[in-house]
Design a protein around this motif. Structure first.
Motif, PDB file in Angstrom:
ATOM      1  N   SER A 145      13.024   4.325 -18.442  1.00  0.00           N
ATOM      2  CA  SER A 145      11.399   5.033 -18.137  1.00  0.00           C
ATOM      3  C   SER A 145      10.493   4.763 -18.111  1.00  0.00           C
ATOM      4  O   SER A 145      10.724   4.196 -18.461  1.00  0.00           O
ATOM      5  N   GLY A 146       9.514   4.720 -17.460  1.00  0.00           N
ATOM      6  CA  GLY A 146       8.538   3.884 -16.749  1.00  0.00           C
ATOM      7  C   GLY A 146       8.095   2.663 -16.230  1.00  0.00           C
ATOM      8  O   GLY A 146       6.956   2.392 -15.982  1.00  0.00           O
ATOM      9  N   ALA A 147       8.971   2.202 -15.700  1.00  0.00           N
ATOM     10  CA  ALA A 147       9.303   0.947 -15.949  1.00  0.00           C
ATOM     11  C   ALA A 147       9.402   0.430 -13.702  1.00  0.00           C
ATOM     12  O   ALA A 147      10.386  -0.169 -14.071  1.00  0.00           O
ATOM     13  N   ILE A 148       8.653   1.555 -12.926  1.00  0.00           N
ATOM     14  CA  ILE A 148       9.228   1.755 -11.891  1.00  0.00           C
ATOM     15  C   ILE A 148       7.585   0.162 -10.636  1.00  0.00           C
ATOM     16  O   ILE A 148       8.448  -0.485 -10.348  1.00  0.00           O
ATOM     17  N   GLY A 149       6.496   0.004 -10.960  1.00  0.00           N
ATOM     18  CA  GLY A 149       6.287  -0.632 -11.328  1.00  0.00           C
ATOM     19  C   GLY A 149       6.346  -1.840 -11.712  1.00  0.00           C
ATOM     20  O   GLY A 149       6.121  -2.859 -11.240  1.00  0.00           O
ATOM     21  N   GLY A 150       6.467  -2.564 -13.356  1.00  0.00           N
ATOM     22  CA  GLY A 150       7.193  -3.935 -14.108  1.00  0.00           C
ATOM     23  C   GLY A 150       7.296  -2.788 -15.028  1.00  0.00           C
ATOM     24  O   GLY A 150       6.506  -1.500 -16.069  1.00  0.00           O
ATOM     25  N   VAL A 151       7.209  -4.175 -16.103  1.00  0.00           N
ATOM     26  CA  VAL A 151       6.828  -4.003 -17.367  1.00  0.00           C
ATOM     27  C   VAL A 151       6.034  -5.047 -17.808  1.00  0.00           C
ATOM     28  O   VAL A 151       5.822  -6.271 -17.305  1.00  0.00           O
ATOM     29  N   LEU A 152       5.088  -5.106 -18.909  1.00  0.00           N
ATOM     30  CA  LEU A 152       4.286  -5.816 -19.295  1.00  0.00           C
ATOM     31  C   LEU A 152       4.984  -6.293 -21.352  1.00  0.00           C
ATOM     32  O   LEU A 152       4.259  -4.880 -21.914  1.00  0.00           O
ATOM     33  N   SER A 153       4.914  -7.557 -21.546  1.00  0.00           N
ATOM     34  CA  SER A 153       4.924  -7.412 -22.689  1.00  0.00           C
ATOM     35  C   SER A 153       4.081  -8.806 -23.560  1.00  0.00           C
ATOM     36  O   SER A 153       3.752  -9.362 -23.016  1.00  0.00           O
ATOM     37  N   LEU A 154       3.535  -7.888 -24.253  1.00  0.00           N
ATOM     38  CA  LEU A 154       2.152  -8.299 -25.012  1.00  0.00           C
ATOM     39  C   LEU A 154       2.528  -9.348 -26.679  1.00  0.00           C
ATOM     40  O   LEU A 154       3.323  -8.439 -27.155  1.00  0.00           O
ATOM     41  N   SER A 155       2.640 -10.142 -26.747  1.00  0.00           N
ATOM     42  CA  SER A 155       2.271 -10.605 -28.173  1.00  0.00           C
ATOM     43  C   SER A 155       1.476 -10.975 -29.117  1.00  0.00           C
ATOM     44  O   SER A 155       0.479 -11.669 -28.391  1.00  0.00           O
ATOM     45  N   THR A 156       1.891 -10.766 -29.886  1.00  0.00           N
ATOM     46  CA  THR A 156       0.430 -10.872 -31.516  1.00  0.00           C
ATOM     47  C   THR A 156       0.583 -11.744 -32.222  1.00  0.00           C
ATOM     48  O   THR A 156       1.736 -12.526 -32.482  1.00  0.00           O
ATOM     49  N   PHE A 157      -0.109 -12.480 -33.078  1.00  0.00           N
ATOM     50  CA  PHE A 157      -0.708 -13.233 -33.796  1.00  0.00           C
ATOM     51  C   PHE A 157       0.503 -13.596 -34.663  1.00  0.00           C
ATOM     52  O   PHE A 157       0.588 -11.886 -35.859  1.00  0.00           O
ATOM     53  N   ALA A 158       1.539 -13.838 -35.161  1.00  0.00           N
ATOM     54  CA  ALA A 158       3.107 -13.669 -35.865  1.00  0.00           C
ATOM     55  C   ALA A 158       2.742 -15.084 -37.277  1.00  0.00           C
ATOM     56  O   ALA A 158       2.025 -15.987 -37.398  1.00  0.00           O
ATOM     57  N   PRO A 159       3.541 -13.874 -38.516  1.00  0.00           N
ATOM     58  CA  PRO A 159       3.473 -15.325 -39.227  1.00  0.00           C
ATOM     59  C   PRO A 159       4.180 -16.732 -38.961  1.00  0.00           C
ATOM     60  O   PRO A 159       5.355 -16.709 -37.973  1.00  0.00           O
ATOM     61  N   THR A 160       3.746 -17.290 -39.907  1.00  0.00           N
ATOM     62  CA  THR A 160       4.533 -18.727 -39.598  1.00  0.00           C
ATOM     63  C   THR A 160       6.124 -19.154 -40.177  1.00  0.00           C
ATOM     64  O   THR A 160       6.378 -18.300 -40.416  1.00  0.00           O
ATOM     65  N   ALA A 161       6.102 -19.844 -38.974  1.00  0.00           N
ATOM     66  CA  ALA A 161       7.623 -20.426 -39.000  1.00  0.00           C
ATOM     67  C   ALA A 161       7.803 -21.446 -40.141  1.00  0.00           C
ATOM     68  O   ALA A 161       9.172 -21.899 -39.930  1.00  0.00           O
ATOM     69  N   GLN A 162       7.209 -21.822 -41.142  1.00  0.00           N
ATOM     70  CA  GLN A 162       7.390 -23.633 -41.278  1.00  0.00           C
ATOM     71  C   GLN A 162       6.979 -22.712 -42.946  1.00  0.00           C
ATOM     72  O   GLN A 162       6.081 -22.524 -43.465  1.00  0.00           O
ATOM     73  N   PRO A 163       8.196 -22.046 -43.627  1.00  0.00           N
ATOM     74  CA  PRO A 163       8.613 -22.377 -44.945  1.00  0.00           C
ATOM     75  C   PRO A 163       7.490 -23.000 -46.143  1.00  0.00           C
ATOM     76  O   PRO A 163       6.328 -22.583 -46.884  1.00  0.00           O
ATOM     77  N   ASN A 164       7.589 -24.203 -45.798  1.00  0.00           N
ATOM     78  CA  ASN A 164       5.904 -25.439 -46.592  1.00  0.00           C
ATOM     79  C   ASN A 164       5.285 -25.715 -46.127  1.00  0.00           C
ATOM     80  O   ASN A 164       4.977 -26.838 -46.583  1.00  0.00           O
ATOM     81  N   GLY A 165       4.901 -25.757 -45.165  1.00  0.00           N
ATOM     82  CA  GLY A 165       3.794 -26.012 -44.436  1.00  0.00           C
ATOM     83  C   GLY A 165       2.532 -24.931 -45.153  1.00  0.00           C
ATOM     84  O   GLY A 165       2.267 -24.026 -45.740  1.00  0.00           O
ATOM     85  N   PRO A 166       1.217 -25.574 -44.798  1.00  0.00           N
ATOM     86  CA  PRO A 166       0.258 -24.883 -44.831  1.00  0.00           C
ATOM     87  C   PRO A 166      -0.024 -23.629 -44.407  1.00  0.00           C
ATOM     88  O   PRO A 166       0.357 -23.440 -43.965  1.00  0.00           O
ATOM     89  N   ALA A 167      -1.271 -22.799 -45.351  1.00  0.00           N
ATOM     90  CA  ALA A 167      -1.447 -21.740 -44.796  1.00  0.00           C
ATOM     91  C   ALA A 167      -2.985 -22.200 -43.245  1.00  0.00           C
ATOM     92  O   ALA A 167      -3.370 -22.629 -43.073  1.00  0.00           O
ATOM     93  N   LEU A 168      -2.853 -21.011 -42.378  1.00  0.00           N
ATOM     94  CA  LEU A 168      -2.961 -21.182 -41.219  1.00  0.00           C
ATOM     95  C   LEU A 168      -4.191 -20.555 -40.366  1.00  0.00           C
ATOM     96  O   LEU A 168      -3.370 -18.492 -40.750  1.00  0.00           O
ATOM     97  N   GLY A 169      -4.570 -20.031 -39.595  1.00  0.00           N
ATOM     98  CA  GLY A 169      -5.738 -19.151 -39.334  1.00  0.00           C
ATOM     99  C   GLY A 169      -7.169 -19.773 -38.834  1.00  0.00           C
ATOM    100  O   GLY A 169      -7.218 -21.216 -39.014  1.00  0.00           O
ATOM    101  N   SER A 170      -8.049 -18.808 -38.761  1.00  0.00           N
ATOM    102  CA  SER A 170      -9.133 -18.823 -38.556  1.00  0.00           C
ATOM    103  C   SER A 170     -10.280 -17.753 -38.195  1.00  0.00           C
ATOM    104  O   SER A 170      -9.531 -16.686 -39.028  1.00  0.00           O
TER     105      SER A 170
END
Length: 661
Positions: A145-170
């Motif tokens: 339901s609802g996808a008559i004209g299309g579908v918008l998929s948004l992604s937001t800021f996510a956790p790092t995939a590097q378990p041993n890497g440094p903290a990242l951000g801004s």
């Protein structure tokens, strides 16, 4: 077509400067999974789709998520102005289909409010978005339901995939004209070898005279808006192929529209939990969520500006889940997708004397299950799918004029098929076509919520049935590695369309009585001008109209669906300096279904320049609507004027990259 052809011819005439090749520039043609469920490049898709990457999003001067989507081909609300728009008008249309006939997912969670259908864009500030994918055309066969004209998929800021890497951000802060202020911070870090976290928070404000002259009063002052957002995501990697993630998102905003008793407040709190597991040739994902919202809306009297007319309280609660299982690769992929949504809400309206004048409440359950298979051949691709949707309204009540009506339970069931194909005429040129049906279940807002404005009562209708649609698309995609050009035609026919039907001089009621049709062409061009410089452009012409309805609406353009839209964006990176500029054309559209409230046309432009001041500090200078175009975002709101701001950004352990990303 002349408009589209001229636009593209001008862009193709752009000369390509000589530049030293980059070690590993980002791919010109992006990949999306929103169209078919499996990751495919835009060039090889059997359906038209659009994409904004993190680099493109960062190059756009926009504070709100809806404003940044102006650069996305197929997003009809090119004049979106969520910071100064009544919450009931924060709706979307994709590929000309009309408001509410598009589905939005954010991190695989339904983004539209289940009770009212609006989107709380304050929960998704542009700085928090990392990716935007849009399927243009029929999507109900996979998404329900609802996808008559299309579908918008948004992604937001996510956790790092590097378990041993440094903290990242801004961390960034900015201030500018019209009391503009924006503060944003995000960070991700590994807390343990298998545990990572991401946090983000934002606060923004703006003030200007948003009310057009026809709606201004002697007591008016500049309108003011403020919004805040906070998010938390915690991911636990149980193994290399299994993960769990908890996410929290909260948003709080208020708009003061320029005079006493003319404002609204909104609170939004959401929790979700995601489980993901991958096998050698298969994957499974399941996301569940729960969300609470509360809206307070106040309006003043037109005959006595500043004096309270009514207050509306709209609390709602919803929960649900989305799951998908994909198996196979190479020549064949099968996907099974299911979702369920449980919504309950209340809408109460009180007059200035605090007397209840209209009330409605209800519970709605919607469930979709879809099966789809993708076959890949040496020179093409075929996708076929079918979804079954069940919509139930088991209980509820409506109170109006001292009379309370109990809603009788009922269930509607709908099937939505789709077929799409792509064929490679050569290594550079691919043609595609699709056909499918869709549906849009009525929101509880339409089923149970009534309201009163002046002498007119706008009545709900618990007997509403789902809108139905049939869509066709055809197009081509050409690419030579430096440039990609696509042109797609989409036609959508809607039956059982929901609109207000006049009962008498003082009563209107929502009804399934209208039909609508849209025929549109969208052309999109991406061209690499250098290793770290790209130009992207698109133009749309679409003829949307009511084909069956009241005498006053037949032949009229659908509200908030522009006849013409166009966009050109350019971004480049030279060493540590990054520059992005864009120009957008906002075509004529209307705020009403009788086309008596034109919103006008406009050409807007914006820019962002980011340069290093020190090793750890960057200067950002931006401007939005620098042409100072005066256009309406709704019938009683002006879009923002020319706003300029300057800010500072401090990256935290930013990763070095050899690419332009």
């Amino acid at each position: 077509m002349l408009f589209v052809s001229f636009f593209l011819a001008a862009l193709l005439a752009i000369s390509t400067p000589t530049a030293t090749p980059s070690p590993s520039p980002p791919p010109l043609i992006g990949s999306v999974s929103v169209a078919t469920g499996s990751l495919e490049t835009l060039h090889r898709l059997p359906l038209p789709a659009s994409l904004l990457t993190a680099t493109q999003l960062q190059s756009l001067p926009a504070a709100t998520g809806d404003e940044v989507l102006r650069a996305l081909p197929g997003f009809d609300r090119t004049r979106s102005n969520s910071a100064f728009t009544n919450y009931g008008q924060l709706r979307v249309s994709f590929a000309g289909a009309g408001n509410d006939r598009g589905l939005i997912l954010v991190d695989n969670v339904f983004a539209q409010d289940g009770f009212g259908g609006q989107v709380d864009w304050a929960a998704y500030p542009s700085a928090n978005l990392t990716r935007a994918e849009l399927l243009r055309g029929p999507g109900s066969a996979l998404y329900g339901s609802g996808a008559i004209g299309g579908v918008l998929s948004l992604s937001t800021f996510a956790p790092t995939a590097q378990p041993n890497g440094p903290a990242l951000g801004s961390v960034s802060i900015a201030g500018g004209t019209y009391d503009y202020g924006n503060a944003y911070a995000q960070a991700t870090a590994a807390l343990a070898p298998k545990l990572s976290i991401a946090v983000a928070t934002s606060s923004q404000q703006l003030s200007y005279r948003a009310v057009p002259p026809a709606y201004q009063t002697p007591v008016d002052r500049p309108a003011f808006t403020r919004s805040r957002m906070a998010s938390l995501r915690v991911r636990y990697a149980a193994g290399s192929d299994t993960s769990f993630e908890y996410a929290y998102r909260g948003a709080w905003d208020n708009q003061q529209e320029g005079r006493p008793n003319y404002d609204f407040w909104r609170n939004f709190v959401q929790h979700s939990l995601t489980f993901a597991h991958a096998w050698k040739n298969a994957s499974f994902n399941l996301t569940s969520y729960v969300r609470n919202t509360f809206v307070t809306n106040r309006a003043d009297k037109s005959s006595a500006p500043g004096m309270l007319l009514y207050t509306q309280y709209v609390p709602s609660h919803e929960s649900g889940f989305i799951g998908d299982w994909i198996v196979g690769e190479g020549p064949s992929t099968f996907e099974l997708r299911g979702d369920a949504r449980f919504v309950n809400g209340v809408s109460d309206q009180y007059n200035a004397g605090n007397v209840l004048t209209a009330s409605g409440s209800g519970v709605q359950r919607t469930a979709d299950i879809a099966a789809q298979n993708t076959w890949r051949f040496s020179r093409g691709q075929l996708v076929a799918g079918l979804a079954a949707t069940s919509i139930s309204l088991p209980e509820g009540s409506i109170a109006h004029g001292g009379t309370t009506t109990t809603i009788a339970p009922r269930t509607d069931r709908v099937l939505s098929p789709r077929i799409a194909a792509r064929y490679d005429l050569s290594k550079r040129l691919a043609v595609r076509a699709s056909a499918g049906t869709g549906l849009r279940a009525p929101f509880l807002n339409e089923l149970v919520r009534g309201y009163v404005i002046g002498p007119v009562s706008y009545l709900p209708n618990p007997a509403l049935v789902p809108e139905r649609s049939a869509s066709e698309s055809a197009g081509f995609d050409w690419s030579n590695g430096r440039s990609e050009l696509s042109i797609d035609y989409i036609a959508t026919f809607v039956t059982n369309a929901i609109s207000f039907l006049t009962v008498d001089a003082t009563h209107q009621i929502r009804s399934n009585f209208a039909r609508a049709q849209v025929d549109g062409v969208t052309a999109s061009l991406t061209r690499r001008l250098g290793p770290c410089a790209n130009v992207s452009a698109w133009a749309t012409q679409q003829h949307s109209r009511v084909t069956d309805g009241t005498t006053e609406t037949v032949g009229k353009q659908l509200p908030y669906v522009p006849e013409d839209s166009a966009y050109v964006g350019y971004d480049t990176q030279a060493g540590a300096l990054h520059v992005g500029v864009n120009v957008a054309y906002l075509g004529q559209t209307f705020a009403d279904d009788r086309n008596l409230e034109p919103l006008g046309t406009a050409v807007t432009a914006g820019f962002t320049v980011s340069a290093p001041l020190t090793h750890a500090l960057r200067l950002i200078v931006s401007g939005d609507n620098v042409t100072n175009a005066r256009y309406r975002s709704s019938i009683d709101r002006y879009g923002p004027p020319a706003v300029f701001w300057i800010g500072l950004s401090m990256p935290v352990n930013k990763q070095a990259s050899a690419t332009c990303e």
